[in-house]
Structure formats: C-alpha cells, structure tokens
Write a protein that holds these residues in place. Structure first.
Motif, PDB file in Angstrom:
ATOM      1  N   PRO A 352     -26.694 -50.612   1.816  1.00  0.00           N
ATOM      2  CA  PRO A 352     -26.767 -52.042   2.192  1.00  0.00           C
ATOM      3  C   PRO A 352     -27.653 -52.913   1.260  1.00  0.00           C
ATOM      4  O   PRO A 352     -28.426 -52.146   0.639  1.00  0.00           O
ATOM      5  N   LEU A 353     -26.938 -54.174   1.140  1.00  0.00           N
ATOM      6  CA  LEU A 353     -28.078 -55.136   0.314  1.00  0.00           C
ATOM      7  C   LEU A 353     -29.079 -55.589   0.916  1.00  0.00           C
ATOM      8  O   LEU A 353     -29.385 -56.829   1.313  1.00  0.00           O
ATOM      9  N   ASP A 354     -30.152 -54.676   1.163  1.00  0.00           N
ATOM     10  CA  ASP A 354     -31.240 -55.010   1.611  1.00  0.00           C
ATOM     11  C   ASP A 354     -32.540 -54.367   1.092  1.00  0.00           C
ATOM     12  O   ASP A 354     -32.293 -53.843  -0.146  1.00  0.00           O
ATOM     13  N   ALA A 355     -33.674 -54.638   1.427  1.00  0.00           N
ATOM     14  CA  ALA A 355     -34.858 -54.255   0.770  1.00  0.00           C
ATOM     15  C   ALA A 355     -35.203 -52.809   0.791  1.00  0.00           C
ATOM     16  O   ALA A 355     -35.880 -52.150   0.124  1.00  0.00           O
ATOM     17  N   SER A 356     -34.386 -51.943   1.655  1.00  0.00           N
ATOM     18  CA  SER A 356     -34.557 -50.647   1.706  1.00  0.00           C
ATOM     19  C   SER A 356     -33.803 -49.877   0.574  1.00  0.00           C
ATOM     20  O   SER A 356     -34.208 -48.356   0.300  1.00  0.00           O
ATOM     21  N   PHE A 357     -33.089 -50.561  -0.384  1.00  0.00           N
ATOM     22  CA  PHE A 357     -32.589 -50.083  -1.312  1.00  0.00           C
ATOM     23  C   PHE A 357     -33.677 -49.604  -2.325  1.00  0.00           C
ATOM     24  O   PHE A 357     -33.327 -48.840  -3.342  1.00  0.00           O
ATOM     25  N   ARG A 358     -34.883 -49.847  -2.326  1.00  0.00           N
ATOM     26  CA  ARG A 358     -36.188 -49.774  -3.048  1.00  0.00           C
ATOM     27  C   ARG A 358     -36.281 -48.400  -3.208  1.00  0.00           C
ATOM     28  O   ARG A 358     -36.692 -47.709  -4.291  1.00  0.00           O
ATOM     29  N   ALA A 359     -36.044 -47.372  -2.031  1.00  0.00           N
ATOM     30  CA  ALA A 359     -36.110 -45.934  -2.186  1.00  0.00           C
ATOM     31  C   ALA A 359     -35.132 -45.383  -3.199  1.00  0.00           C
ATOM     32  O   ALA A 359     -35.404 -44.616  -3.836  1.00  0.00           O
ATOM     33  N   VAL A 360     -33.910 -45.988  -3.137  1.00  0.00           N
ATOM     34  CA  VAL A 360     -32.935 -45.432  -4.148  1.00  0.00           C
ATOM     35  C   VAL A 360     -33.181 -45.739  -5.573  1.00  0.00           C
ATOM     36  O   VAL A 360     -33.221 -44.862  -6.803  1.00  0.00           O
ATOM     37  N   LEU A 361     -33.808 -47.006  -5.561  1.00  0.00           N
ATOM     38  CA  LEU A 361     -34.075 -47.425  -6.909  1.00  0.00           C
ATOM     39  C   LEU A 361     -35.337 -46.598  -7.647  1.00  0.00           C
ATOM     40  O   LEU A 361     -35.235 -46.387  -8.801  1.00  0.00           O
ATOM     41  N   GLU A 362     -36.167 -46.488  -6.873  1.00  0.00           N
ATOM     42  CA  GLU A 362     -37.349 -45.566  -7.307  1.00  0.00           C
ATOM     43  C   GLU A 362     -36.954 -44.210  -7.818  1.00  0.00           C
ATOM     44  O   GLU A 362     -37.393 -43.702  -8.611  1.00  0.00           O
ATOM     45  N   MET A 363     -36.085 -43.511  -7.178  1.00  0.00           N
ATOM     46  CA  MET A 363     -35.608 -42.323  -7.165  1.00  0.00           C
ATOM     47  C   MET A 363     -34.998 -42.416  -8.726  1.00  0.00           C
ATOM     48  O   MET A 363     -35.271 -41.524  -9.557  1.00  0.00           O
ATOM     49  N   TRP A 364     -34.117 -43.342  -8.892  1.00  0.00           N
ATOM     50  CA  TRP A 364     -33.301 -43.655 -10.090  1.00  0.00           C
ATOM     51  C   TRP A 364     -34.264 -43.701 -11.296  1.00  0.00           C
ATOM     52  O   TRP A 364     -34.043 -43.249 -12.313  1.00  0.00           O
ATOM     53  N   LEU A 365     -35.064 -44.733 -11.128  1.00  0.00           N
ATOM     54  CA  LEU A 365     -36.113 -44.979 -12.147  1.00  0.00           C
ATOM     55  C   LEU A 365     -37.029 -43.566 -12.545  1.00  0.00           C
ATOM     56  O   LEU A 365     -37.522 -43.587 -13.750  1.00  0.00           O
ATOM     57  N   SER A 366     -37.439 -42.999 -11.431  1.00  0.00           N
ATOM     58  CA  SER A 366     -38.061 -41.755 -11.738  1.00  0.00           C
ATOM     59  C   SER A 366     -37.318 -40.676 -12.549  1.00  0.00           C
ATOM     60  O   SER A 366     -37.898 -40.060 -13.356  1.00  0.00           O
TER      61      SER A 366
END
Length: 789
Positions: A352-366
């Motif tokens: 979803p286009l909401d702030a919970s995407f932060r978890a996916v984002l940080e996994m990708w950046l890691s």
C-alpha cells in the motif's frame, strides 16, 4: 524417555511450540511473546529453544538415529508447491530425494524430513502461517521472542567469527551424521542436471561422514539458510515463475507433459490448472515478515564480509580454505540474490501507498549497502558527511545492478503517487536519496550500466549458456562454472538470469528516468509550498484564537468551514521536519543526477508563484461546463497528493447545521424554537430597523444579519447557477447552547457573587457590557461589513 517414545512425541511437541500449519493450534505464539509484558514465559521460551537448549538437544538425539517426519507439500510456498504437484523437481537441493507419494489412503504429497529440517521448517513457516492473537498492548516485532530466536540461530549457525559450534552428541567421540542421500520415491523431472553438493565434494574422498567435523557445520548452516530463504522469500506470481525457468527446462517439462498425456488417465491440463490455482493464492507479506527478512539480509552481509582475505598462492588456497569460508564467498549470489530481488519487486508493486512501506524500504537499502556491515569501521568524524563508497564494492554493485537501478525506478514511480507533504513519506524519499548520493556510488552504478550496454563479443557456447540457464537459488554445493574475468559478461549474466533474454533494460541515468526525477523534484517543490501554506494557515488560526475572541457570541466554528490537515494534528515541529527532509532530498537528487541548479531554482520559483494573491492555495485544476466546475485528471492528481483542495464550507442555513460536540443538544432545539418564534413575531419590525441609514440601522444590521450567509464565494465545485439565499435579519440564540458560553456565564456569576452582586444585577451588568461592545463594534466594522443582501 526412550528414543522410540521421543520419536513419537516430537511432531506433537513441535506443533505445540510453533502452532499447527492450518492455524488451529496457536502454540506459544512466539511472535507476540515479549520480555516487557511476559518476562517469565519469555526467558523460559528462549532458554528452551536456544541452539544449546533442551529442544535442540532432542533434535540432535533424534538426528543420530536418522528418523524421518512427513511435512505436507500443500503448505510449502506457492511456486514450490505448484512445481512439485506438476512432478517437476525444484532446483533447490533442499527438496531433492525427499518428495514421497502418500501412503494408501493418504492425501497429498509429503516431504520426508530429518529432525533438524522438520524443526526448522516449522520454525520458519510459523512467521507466515501463524496468526497473531489480538493483544491490547503494542507489540514491537523486533523485541519478540521469535525475532530474538532468528537472530540467535543466525549467529550460531552462520557465525561471523570462528566456526559453528559442534552439536552435542550422545555417542562418545562421534558426531551427528549428516543426512544420507535417499532414492526418490516418485519419478521427477528436474529443472536441470542434478548438482553435486559442496558438502559431498568436500568429503567425497573420505571414508566416513563423521570423519570431518567441518562438513557437519556446513550441512547445518546451509540447511538453515535454505529453509529461511525458501519459506520467507520464495513467493511470486506464476508469470514470474515461468519467466525464471530457462528455455531448456521449459522444453524438458513440455516433453514430460506430452509423455504423461499419452498414457493412462493423467491429464496435464488438470495438473496445470491445479498449479495455476496454487499460484493464485495471494501472498501479502506483513511488516513483521519484512523486518525478519531485513535481519537475515544484514546478518548475511556481516557473514559474507567476515571472509578471510584470499592467500596469494592459489595452491595454498586449495589446501587451507575451509568449507565455511567457501560458503561465505557464495552465500549471497547463490542463495539470496534472486529470490530477494523477486520478493522486493513484489513488495514494490503491491505494498500500500502508506508509511508502512518504510520497512520494505529499509530492507532494500540494507541490501544495497554491504559496506555498512564490513568488519572495518569508518572513522567517526564530527561533521555528518557522507562516506565515500570504496572501489572494492564495484563488483558487488555490478553483480546486483538491477537491485540498484530497476528497484530505484520502482521507488520513483511510488514516490510520484504518494503525498509528500506527509512527514513519513518525505522521510522515505530523503532516505533513498541520501543512500544513492553517497560519493562514488552513482559513478559505480553508471559504470555497471555501461558494462551491460557494451556490445556483446563472440563468446564460447559453453559460457553463453549462462545467459540461458539462471541459477535458481540452488545449493551452492552445485558444480562451479568456469572462472569469468570479463566484467561486462558478469553484469549481462546477472541481468539476463533475473529478467530473461528479452528484457528491455531501462537506464537509471537515461533520459526517461531523468524526466521522472525532474517530475519528482517538481512535486517536492510543490509539497514544500503546500507544507508552508498549511503552516502559515495554522499559525494564523492560532493567532486568531485570541483572548478577546473567546467573548464573541458568534463563534467561528458556526460557519461550518473545515481547514484541517494531517499536519495540523502533528504539529509545527513535524512540518519543519518535512521541509528539511524534502530540501535535503532535492539536494541529493541534484547531486546524483547532476541536475541543473538554475533549472531547479526556476522550478521552485514557479511553484512559489503558483499561489493566490492572498497567499492561499489555488483551487484544483477544473474546467467550466454547463453544470459547473469539472475536475480534470490534473485536478484529481492534485487532490490525491494534497497539493490543492477545495475549501469545504457549510453554505446552508447556519441555524440548521448539525449539532456540534461542543453544544448541548436539548438547548440547541429549545433555543431554535424560541428564535423561530421571535423571528416570526418581529420579522417586519426587524426589516424596518435594518433598512434605516442612521446609527440604529447600522447597529441592527451588524447584529441581525449573518455575513457568512450572504457572501457569494465559491468554495467547492457547485453548480454555477446556484445562488445564495438571503435569509434576512433575524435573531439567533444558538450561541447560548455552547458549553463554552455557558461556562463563561457560570464563571461570571461566580465571580460576581464574591462582590455580593446577585443574579439579576449580574445579568444587567452583562447586558450593559454587551451593549457597549455592540456600539464599539458597529463603529469599527461598518466600513467592511456587507450591506447588500
């Protein structure tokens, strides 16, 4: 207990801990078990399930006897389940020689697993199948017993220092044997040739499995990682699964299907339908799932980076390199890279286009920053400058090019559809821009793209097959391909193995993506202006709530306007943070893509001038029609992203507004009836008084005519023929139903009682005071109050 009794209760014990696969048995619910709320149960669970605890000792004891336990194929990830049901053996060596037909009267296929595999299968899959029980308190996934156990198992079986601790053994001087190969119970078509295991290769010339302790640590380490990757990452669509298969595999599967279709009752159409149905099961990873995968990624980076430097002599390397060191060298490209890429693509496309995407984002950046988990720590500097990325990571970036480029484009497309005025969304854009703006990183990504776009040279047929046969995450125990020194060939092999030969690569630093970045920069500028406008409006609203306005008898809330925003509830500090995030993100994007500073400045000025002369936001983009204003696609986009909005105001009779939370419902109805009776009784007299041009007429017009009713401002796309109704002069007593007004009157009467002033005298003083206030307001406001109606 005897071994036979332990063998019988082991499946029941595992289900009692992790829950049943169908969700009926909840088990210990490790995902919600936290030390802060249940300290006793928490410590007992961690001690019991520790790698050196009683449960693992039982596992090793049963492992020594080579017991087997059935695990139903129907609970495996969709791609694996569908392929096994089609009698196509998955590439991963974890499933080799384990699939069995059901016994007479049984239902479905099963995997015959040893105790260690059975335990880890249940542990890993409980993250997906186990339903979280409803709790009244907040549960932090990173503090749960499950999360701590994952971290403990990774540190034990994939150590960054030293070697894996040997398992406790009941045999004096003997080790727990690794699983022996078993003949398949059902004929399967493999994805390719059967690969030889590194474990088997390492001990092929040794007389006994138990003779080499190093082989034991490799077997447990590889099994643990394969199970985690298969259970947590092996989820994607049928189309993606088919694309990942190499051409010769598709041909082999086709021949197999044709052969079984010419036989007895086997129906390939029905088998394909069942497989397709299995793939249709939607997979929606949770935030907790993503956090656990991020923990796995971070540990694998640390595990891989703990690899000892290669010796100068090749002959010395062949004699000194342990299986664990070889495992570290290939753990990410062979096990994780492909499945994580597909998993991230799924999340980028379906989250979803909401702030919970932060978890996916940080996994990708890691995953994109393995240098963060290298043993050498960067020198701590006082100034928060970005550290340059060393050239030694160029090979990693080139071999993971799509992780950087295609997923960055996917994030751009998400960012263009989100509300950047929200502080959490602004933070995500800032985080991505900051990571990609690290010195030398963009240059290395550009170099990788140039290597991929180089014209292909004549390559021997044996090497060219690497383009055609992707390594589908099988065991790193597979046979090694010839050493490849051509960097361009490595990059192309990576891209084609993940996306196929017909993949049309979109350059990250190409014109199309650059235009997307410019569009994002424009949205950032607009979001900054929107946040500034909201901040200014909030400041004005706070200033208008002065002490004197509390004594007005026509509260501003009665006009029915709503000017709120999410930022109003967050506060001015968060609005300031949003502006800082967006400003730094824009600066980083200019650094990454070498954007023209003059062009960006002009864009910001253009956004700054797109305001009304009053400094307020314009209406969303609309077109005039016979029926009034109609939103254009641009207008809808502006509303969705919070760039512009209609000022929603109540335009009907203020006396008929819904009863507010700050009003007494009974008093509102009684005062409305009283006001209606007075207005009906004295309507003619009020009209005569308001039509006078002297001071009495001005005084009556100011207090008997509501200015909000007669204004003809369009606040929303209403029909343009609609006109405001003139209600005429009238008395409104609804303000007396406000709790605030009643509280003020009570306070005034209470204070008056201190001075021995009775209720009648106090009421007289209030009326005289209000009359004086009304005279003063008439003098000062007659010049700007509307007269016509």
């Amino acid at each position: 207990f005897s071994l036979k009794e332990l063998h019988g209760i082991f499946p029941w014990l595992v289900e009692s801990i992790f829950g049943s696969l169908d969700g009926i048995i909840v088990g210990w619910n490790l995902r919600c078990l936290q030390g802060r709320t249940n300290p006793t149960e928490y410590s007992v669970a961690l001690d019991f399930l520790d790698p050196s605890g009683p449960m693992m000792k039982l596992v090793y004891k049963l492992q020594a006897e080579e017991y087997r336990y059935d695990f139903p194929v129907s609970y495996l990830p969709g791609p694996v389940k569908a392929s096994i049901q089609e009698q196509v053996l998955p590439e991963c060596s974890l499933y080799h020689n384990k699939v069995q037909f059901p016994s007479s009267g049984g239902l479905g296929l099963n995997l015959a697993l040893n105790p260690f595999e059975y335990y880890m299968f249940y542990f890993a899959i409980s993250l997906i199948t186990q339903k979280s029980s409803p709790v009244t308190h907040h549960v932090s996934p990173s503090n749960s017993a499950y999360f701590i156990l994952v971290d403990t198992y990774l540190k034990c079986f994939l150590p960054t220092e030293g070697s894996v601790l040997p398992p406790p053994s009941s045999n004096p001087g003997g080790a727990i044997p690794s699983p022996t190969p078993r003949s398949p119970a059902v004929p399967f078509t493999s994805y390719g040739m059967h690969h030889t295991s590194l474990l088997k290769r390492h001990i092929a010339h040794q007389p006994s499995v138990n003779a080499d302790p190093a082989s034991q640590e490799i077997w447990r380490s590889e099994t643990l990682l394969q199970i985690f990757v298969e259970m947590w990452l092996h989820h994607y669509s049928l189309e993606m699964y088919q694309k990942m298969q190499s051409p010769h595999v598709k041909l082999e599967v086709l021949h197999y299907r044709l052969s079984i279709s010419s036989k007895h009752h086997g129906s390939p159409a029905q088998s394909s339908y069942q497989a397709l149905h299995a793939y249709q099961e939607s997979f929606k990873p949770t935030e907790e799932h993503v956090l656990v995968v991020r923990l796995l990624v971070k540990h694998l980076h640390a595990f891989s980076n703990s690899l000892k430097p290669e010796p100068l002599s090749p002959s010395a390397h062949s004699h000194t390199a342990s299986p664990l060191e070889e495992f570290k060298r290939v753990v990410i490209p062979r096990f994780v890279q492909e499945k994580l890429y597909i998993f991230l693509q799924h999340c980028f496309g379906h989250w979803p286009l909401d702030a919970s995407f932060r978890a996916v984002l940080e996994m990708w950046l890691s995953y994109l920053q393995p240098w963060r988990y290298a043993p050498e720590k960067p020198p701590q500097s006082a100034e928060p400058l970005l550290r340059s990325v060393s050239e030694k990571w160029a090979s990693f970036i080139q071999e993971n090019l799509l992780m950087y480029t295609k997923l960055f484009i996917g994030f751009l497309n998400r960012a263009l559809r989100t509300d950047l005025v929200s502080p959490k969304n602004a933070l995500m854009v800032f985080r991505v821009a900051k990571v990609f703006a690290q010195p030398n990183l963009a240059e290395m990504i550009l170099k990788g793209e140039q290597l991929f776009l180089e014209p292909e040279l004549v390559i021997p047929h044996r090497q060219h097959r690497l383009f055609m046969t992707p390594t589908l995450g099988g065991s790193f125990l597979s046979s090694w391909p010839p050493t490849i020194t051509d960097a361009s060939f490595k990059v192309k092999s990576h891209v084609y193995s993940l996306e196929g030969q017909d993949f049309q690569y979109k350059q990250m630093f190409g014109t199309e993506v650059r235009n997307l970045v410019l569009k994002l920069a424009q949205l950032i500028c607009q979001a900054q202006q929107t946040a500034k406008s909201i901040s200014d409006h909030s400041a004005e609203a706070m200033a208008s709530q002065s002490f004197f306005s509390w004594f007005r008898f026509t509260p501003s809330e009665m006009n029915g306007s709503y000017t709120g925003n999410d930022l109003d509830e967050i506060g001015q500090d968060s609005i300031k943070k949003t502006d800082e995030y967006l400003e730094k993100a824009l600066e980083y994007l200019c650094q990454i893509f070498k954007l023209n500073e003059a062009q960006v400045t002009q864009m910001m000025m253009k956004c700054g001038t797109a305001q009304d002369e009053n400094g307020k936001k314009q209406l969303p983009d609309c077109i005039e029609s016979e029926d009034g204003l109609i939103l254009t696609p641009l207008g809808r986009y502006q509303i969705i992203n919070g760039l512009r909005r209609f000022e929603v105001k109540y335009q009907g009779d203020t006396e008929l507004q819904p009863i507010r939370s700050y009003e007494n419902a009974t008093l509102v109805r009684l005062l409305f009836r009283l006001s209606s009776a007075l207005n009906e009784r004295f309507a003619d007299q009020m009209d005569v008084l308001c039509s006078r041009e002297d001071f009495i007429g001005r005084l009556c017009r100011y207090h008997l005519i509501n200015p909000h009713v007669i204004q003809k401002i369009r606040y929303s796309p209403v029909v343009k023929d609609r006109t405001s109704q003139n209600w005429g002069p009238r008395i409104s007593l609804r303000f007396l139903a406000s709790y605030r007004t009643l509280m003020f009157l009570l306070i005034i009467y209470f204070i008056a009682s201190w001075f021995y002033i009775g209720p009648v005298g106090c009421t007289f003083i209030i009326l005289v005071g209000y009359f004086l206030y009304a005279v003063i307001m008439t003098f000062f406001s007659e010049g700007w109050k509307p007269h016509e109606h």
